[in-house]
Design a protein around this motif. Structure first.
Motif, PDB file in Angstrom:
ATOM      1  N   ILE A  94      79.678  -4.069  80.053  1.00 39.28           N
ATOM      2  CA  ILE A  94      78.521  -3.180  80.060  1.00 39.28           C
ATOM      3  C   ILE A  94      78.546  -2.304  78.809  1.00 39.28           C
ATOM      4  N   LEU A  95      77.421  -2.301  78.111  1.00 39.34           N
ATOM      5  CA  LEU A  95      77.283  -1.543  76.879  1.00 39.34           C
ATOM      6  C   LEU A  95      76.180  -0.497  77.020  1.00 39.34           C
ATOM      7  N   LEU A  96      76.321   0.565  76.268  1.00 38.10           N
ATOM      8  CA  LEU A  96      75.285   1.592  76.210  1.00 38.10           C
ATOM      9  C   LEU A  96      74.497   1.404  74.922  1.00 38.10           C
ATOM     10  N   TYR A  97      73.154   1.405  75.017  1.00 38.81           N
ATOM     11  CA  TYR A  97      72.322   1.396  73.811  1.00 38.81           C
ATOM     12  C   TYR A  97      71.222   2.441  73.985  1.00 38.81           C
ATOM     13  N   ASP A  98      70.386   2.602  72.992  1.00 37.86           N
ATOM     14  CA  ASP A  98      69.440   3.726  72.963  1.00 37.86           C
ATOM     15  C   ASP A  98      68.552   3.823  74.196  1.00 37.86           C
ATOM     16  N   LYS A  99      68.135   2.676  74.747  1.00 34.46           N
ATOM     17  CA  LYS A  99      67.171   2.695  75.840  1.00 34.46           C
ATOM     18  C   LYS A  99      67.772   2.436  77.220  1.00 34.46           C
ATOM     19  N   GLY A 100      69.076   2.170  77.268  1.00 30.65           N
ATOM     20  CA  GLY A 100      69.665   1.888  78.565  1.00 30.65           C
ATOM     21  C   GLY A 100      71.005   1.188  78.472  1.00 30.65           C
ATOM     22  N   LEU A 101      71.201   0.207  79.350  1.00 28.32           N
ATOM     23  CA  LEU A 101      72.450  -0.535  79.406  1.00 28.32           C
ATOM     24  C   LEU A 101      72.227  -2.009  79.105  1.00 28.32           C
TER      25      LEU A 101
END
Length: 335
Positions: free
Chosen positions: A83-90
């Motif tokens: 699971i990664l975090l990015y600007d708009k969500g996961l």
């Protein structure tokens, strides 16, 4: 003082000479210190960190005309994904944990990530026929993602490399002369601690909620930073510190444990043939780096004793919660 000690040494040697036999049969037994073993040589750490920072710059997600940095959150073995975090969500990136290699699947979940424990996606986009180019060290996920609500298709590119998981997701919060560390330890933790030591007057590191370390090779050098800086390490009464977090606790010049805190240890995993450390003989060379570390932190006797206790206390997939008596026995804390 040095002269007095020298005279005492001469006297002791003289007495030993008087008591020795005159036939020369007694032999002087030479003792040698165990060799130092490191996954990363101390002189190579700075270069390792510099390269890691360059790799971090290559982690990104291109989607819907925009570009976002990505950050490791956690492994999710139930869905075979990281699971990664990015600007708009996961983002859920496919990963085969058994064989340590990426899988060609990707799902994007948009939504407010300020409270990950209660994350509620507002939009779901699932990869269709994703392609995967590269190797476990550097990989690119490419292909279309399908918006399940509108039916629209969007191109996406996800660029990942070996720094993604080795970074960990630790969080360091500084408050005056105290700092609180939590999360999964990794290479980013080393950088956080190093920056803290260089730029603040922190003298106490509180270990709060630590699941363990995802990069033991650098975690031991993080411990050396703590020891060299003369920091006190503290596990609070509501702390839950496991595995590599206990390694950092051991690095404190003074180690403070508050009753109620959880201290969990287990074996590390795995050797090339799939064995965890507890399945190896005591003289196996694979123990070398950890033995070197714990000798530094707990001494020539208690260090190895504590290390072998940890790897036999529980297998790699379980945790043994230490009692206060066990912590006192291995000098992690005082009565």
């Amino acid at each position: 003082m040095k002269k007095i000690m020298l005279l005492m040494l001469i006297m002791i040697l003289g007495l030993q000479g008087c008591n020795s036999s005159s036939d020369g049969s007694d032999k002087i037994v030479k003792t040698t210190n165990p060799p130092e073993v490191h996954y990363i040589q101390p002189g190579d750490v700075a270069d390792y960190i510099a390269k890691f920072k360059v790799y971090l710059l290559g982690l990104k997600l291109e989607f819907d005309g925009g570009e976002s940095k990505i950050k490791y959150i956690e492994d999710n073995k139930s869905t075979d994904s990281i699971i990664l975090l990015y600007d708009k969500g996961l983002a859920y990136m496919g990963y085969d944990f058994d064989n340590n290699r990426p899988l060609p699947s990707l799902t994007l979940l948009e939504g407010d990530t300020s409270d990950l424990a209660n994350f509620n996606p507002t939009r779901s986009l699932v990869g269709v026929n994703m392609t995967l180019v590269g190797n476990p060290a550097i990989s690119t996920y490419s292909g279309p993602v399908h918006d399940k609500l509108t039916g629209n298709i969007y191109p996406v590119n996800l660029y990942v490399n070996e720094s993604l998981r080795t970074a960990g997701n630790s969080k360091l919060v500084i408050n005056g002369t105290k700092a609180t560390l939590s999360g999964t330890l990794g290479t980013s933790t080393y950088i956080q601690i190093q920056d803290m030591i260089n730029t603040t007057s922190v003298d106490t590191l509180i270990l709060s909620d630590i699941s363990g370390s995802i990069n033991d090779a650098i975690n031991m050098h993080t411990g050396r930073l703590i020891r060299k800086a003369g920091l006190t390490t503290l596990i609070p009464k509501d702390g839950n510190v496991n595995s590599g977090g206990v390694d950092l606790f051991a690095a404190g010049v003074e180690r403070v444990y508050q009753n109620g805190g959880k201290v969990g240890v287990h074996s590390w995993c795995c050797t090339a043939d799939g064995k965890d450390a507890g399945q190896l003989s005591k003289d196996d060379k694979a123990h070398g780096a950890q033995l070197t570390y714990f000798r530094e932190m707990l001494g020539a006797k208690k260090g190895p004793e504590f290390y072998f206790f940890t790897i036999n206390a529980a297998p790699a997939n379980k945790i043994h919660l230490m009692s206060v008596a066990e912590m006192v026995k291995y000098t992690l804390t005082t009565p």
